[in-house]
Scaffold this motif. Structure first.
Motif, mmCIF file in Angstrom:
data_model
loop_
_atom_site.group_PDB
_atom_site.id
_atom_site.type_symbol
_atom_site.label_atom_id
_atom_site.label_comp_id
_atom_site.label_asym_id
_atom_site.label_seq_id
_atom_site.Cartn_x
_atom_site.Cartn_y
_atom_site.Cartn_z
ATOM 1 N N UNK A 1 -7.593 38.186 37.566
ATOM 2 C CA UNK A 1 -6.824 37.005 37.955
ATOM 3 C C UNK A 1 -7.552 35.729 37.527
ATOM 4 N N UNK A 2 -6.807 34.826 36.903
ATOM 5 C CA UNK A 2 -7.386 33.540 36.511
ATOM 6 C C UNK A 2 -6.788 32.372 37.293
ATOM 7 N N UNK B 1 -14.566 30.011 38.895
ATOM 8 C CA UNK B 1 -13.993 29.755 37.575
ATOM 9 C C UNK B 1 -12.483 29.886 37.554
ATOM 10 N N UNK B 2 -11.898 30.431 38.602
ATOM 11 C CA UNK B 2 -10.432 30.506 38.673
ATOM 12 C C UNK B 2 -9.847 29.120 38.932
ATOM 13 N N UNK B 3 -8.608 28.946 38.538
ATOM 14 C CA UNK B 3 -7.846 27.769 38.939
ATOM 15 C C UNK B 3 -7.041 28.151 40.165
ATOM 16 N N UNK B 4 -7.127 27.344 41.212
ATOM 17 C CA UNK B 4 -6.377 27.755 42.413
ATOM 18 C C UNK B 4 -5.867 26.584 43.241
ATOM 19 N N UNK C 1 -2.629 26.581 27.812
ATOM 20 C CA UNK C 1 -4.016 26.456 28.253
ATOM 21 C C UNK C 1 -4.777 27.763 28.074
ATOM 22 N N UNK C 2 -6.058 27.644 27.806
ATOM 23 C CA UNK C 2 -6.890 28.836 27.665
ATOM 24 C C UNK C 2 -6.982 29.577 28.998
ATOM 25 N N UNK C 3 -6.591 30.818 28.973
ATOM 26 C CA UNK C 3 -6.655 31.682 30.148
ATOM 27 C C UNK C 3 -6.579 33.101 29.622
ATOM 28 N N UNK C 4 -7.740 33.732 29.554
ATOM 29 C CA UNK C 4 -7.875 34.965 28.768
ATOM 30 C C UNK C 4 -8.663 36.012 29.550
ATOM 31 N N UNK D 1 -11.396 30.681 30.941
ATOM 32 C CA UNK D 1 -10.371 29.728 31.353
ATOM 33 C C UNK D 1 -10.825 28.334 30.949
ATOM 34 N N UNK D 2 -9.860 27.440 30.979
ATOM 35 C CA UNK D 2 -10.208 26.026 30.776
ATOM 36 C C UNK D 2 -11.264 25.647 31.794
#
Lengths: 420, 420
Positions: free
Chosen positions: B120-121, B145-148, B378-381, B419-420
């Motif tokens: 999960x990102x 490092x996740x976006x939340x 957006x970068x999310x890999x 991720x970004x």
């Protein structure tokens, strides 16, 4: 006298309605037979070395009543198909490869390796139609330490020609060769089982021949029953003289009574068929993961329990995507909740202890006194280190077991597996 | 210019109907924005170091639109309960513990650690009513490092007193303190979200106060909608003036339009409610694992897709037993097959690519241009080593992705997350 003593947090289901727990206790086996659980070790065992698994969970080994070894290679793929299309597009092309013993060695090697690593101690296994490859599978299963029945599949219609017996008699003869050779190899834990694939793939003549083989060798039987509406309709057309699907097997003596029999699925069994299953003492292998993946439906497990029908769980790889019987336990509970919600509000959802029971003592009964830690039961034990998944709070032993099953601790928390 | 180039077997779903695959290709991001996929690297990138994941799968990060951080500790336990009993017996007693910041530090530490390890990102997260503990959760999420989005929960009725705001105004004031402090901490990837638990736990007065807070801070909103028949009935009694459940939120400006909103479940949404969801541009967080475990039912996902409703997947830990969105993908497919079989034969089962789309680009849209490898995203890999599970045959890239998701390669095969 060979005595084995395990120490740890012991849990099992002597009956379906509760988990029996013995925190930090001793589980004793003499010559592979359970002699009891003790909170303090009796004097007479004082000199015996204790296998100390303090803090770990000790549970019965899992029993898989239905798994297809040659489908293991493609588990988790092509899951957008329904049963009959999936057989045609995925299963048959893969099973045809097992004519090549080199491929079989590679693929079955991976299967056996995973079975050895899994929490399963007992399994009833489909091979393919190929005698050599299936014997190779038996060799490998024998080396895993699991107890298993393995069947060379029989089929003589409605599949690619390379997967068909050249005739009913030829099929029976080949099966006899398979049985004889498997007996000659003197396996201790691996036995042959008669395996007509299912009615759509077996002519009456083949079933008649197999019936003779069954009697000659007093073999158990495994097959599929009432899995999917399309299949059930097909059987009606193919064998109009049968009163219902199960009757199609029973007419040929391949459905319980003297023939110890396990039938996978039974999603669409009703009235008379359920009666026949019960009368004939047939085991049902409930395979919820597969029944979801192949859009088959939900088996009326509560009804089977209430009818006192013999039943256990099956992974049904590759209808099911995993060999994990932990997953079959939680899927049994999950689909039973949907059954209660949408199909029959009188069918109470299956509880955790009921499903755990099915996975152990329920399916274990197909093998004898297996799947429990009651006195007289055969040694079949899995030791789990559930601390591989951390938690911040105190947990009861019941909670630890439920959590281990739901979170799939069998994937990386197995510390030991002991069987007779 | 910060350029990142990844090499590997690339797969994503620009639209719901197929997996787009690029075997052994290069995925390029400039300043965190996707600039394309190339089978041969263009000259202008010749001097840039390539992160070489040859032979590994490169897929978009998973998006979890609905997860309860404080429930992570008891996931996989007490699963024999239905929703409202489960809230009372399991959820509320555990959530009350988060008044203790020491316990919260321990438990949220485990949660954040697992989210970091997962595929999960991006996640939309419920905390508890406790301001301090929820801020601590935000600190920890920022470090993963996740976006939340993280919400301090609001509730002022129908729960143990220690989980209730002392009043509607006090609840709003505490929420403002929470928002201000979270903004003051200057997180880059962690944002506050308004979180009224659900109508049964929120008085009209509280919703009115929260509505003002929402406008003042232009916050997004998360809550629960039409999860379970018992809950839907309860809402009718509690707010008889609402035309339907969603209207109970909408009357207070907490349901889409200006308020970017995600609603979990929507199992029992019908006619007018579906219309309102669509009109107001609300996202649905489909949480199949939870809806099975809590006996809630099966959401009409096919209908939502046909209506062009915004939708993604949620793990809904601990209604769901795992944070794995891979599991949510396969459960989405599984329950849709049962929905087709038993509830609506016109509702075609959800395909693998559709479900993968929901888990990536579908849910990702809540965060912006997230969940795809199209230009401008957006970068999310996530990089997966699917060779951790061996296989004997050649596989296509599509097969490898489906297999990785079904077999849960996210548990032990994640090699990198960017991720970004």
């Amino acid at each position: 006298m060979d005595t084995i003593i395990l120490r740890g947090d012991i849990c099992f289901t002597p009956d379906k309605d509760h988990l029996e727990t013995h925190p930090d206790s001793y589980l004793v086996f003499e010559n592979g037979i359970c002699r009891g659980i003790f909170s303090k070790l009796p004097e007479k065992y004082a000199c015996i070395h204790v296998k100390d698994y303090k803090g770990h969970l000790i549970i019965p080994g899992m029993v898989d009543l239905h798994i297809h070894a040659p489908q293991f290679a493609f588990r988790g793929m092509g899951m957008d198909y329904e049963l009959l299309t999936w057989l045609k597009n995925r299963t048959f092309p893969e099973e045809a490869k097992y004519a090549d013993t080199e491929y079989a060695a590679l693929a079955y090697g991976m299967f056996a390796d995973q079975m050895k690593k899994s929490a399963t101690t007992h399994a009833v296994i489909f091979g393919t139609i190929h005698r050599e490859a299936t014997l190779m599978l038996m060799d490998m299963m024998e080396n895993t330490g699991l107890t298993s029945y393995v069947g060379k599949v029989n089929m003589d219609r409605d599949a690619p020609v390379e997967l068909l017996e050249s005739g009913a008699r030829e099929g029976a003869a080949d099966t006899i060769s398979f049985i004889n050779e498997s007996l000659r190899r003197g396996y201790k834990k691996t036995k042959p089982i008669l395996t007509p694939r299912f009615i759509p793939c077996c002519t009456d003549e083949l079933l008649r021949e197999l019936s003779k083989v069954r009697i000659q060798y007093d073999l158990p039987v495994q097959s599929h029953l009432s899995e999917n509406p399309g299949e059930v309709e097909l059987v009606k057309k193919l064998m109009p003289q049968a009163k219902f699907y199960a009757d199609a097997y029973d007419r040929f003596g391949l459905f319980g009574k003297q023939a110890k029999t396990v039938m996978a699925h039974c999603v669409y069994s009703t009235g008379e068929e359920i009666e026949r299953i019960k009368e004939n003492g047939v085991w049902i292998a409930h395979c919820p993961s597969s029944n979801v993946n192949l859009s088959s439906g939900i088996a009326p497990v509560r009804k089977y329990i209430e009818n006192g029908i013999r039943m256990g769980l099956g992974s049904d790889v590759a209808g099911g995507q995993t060999e994990s019987i932990f997953r079959a336990i939680t899927d049994t509970i999950g689909v039973s909740k949907l059954y209660w919600r949408y199909i029959d509000a009188d069918a109470k959802p299956i509880t955790f202890s009921e499903s755990f029971y099915l996975a152990t003592k329920g399916g274990g009964s197909f093998f004898g006194k297996v799947g429990s830690f009651e006195e007289g039961y055969e040694m079949s034990v899995v030791v789990l280190d559930d601390s591989v998944i951390p938690h911040p709070q105190q947990l009861s032993l019941e909670e630890r077991v439920e959590r281990s099953v739901y979170l799939g601790v069998d994937v990386r928390g197995i510390r030991a597996k002991l069987c007779i």
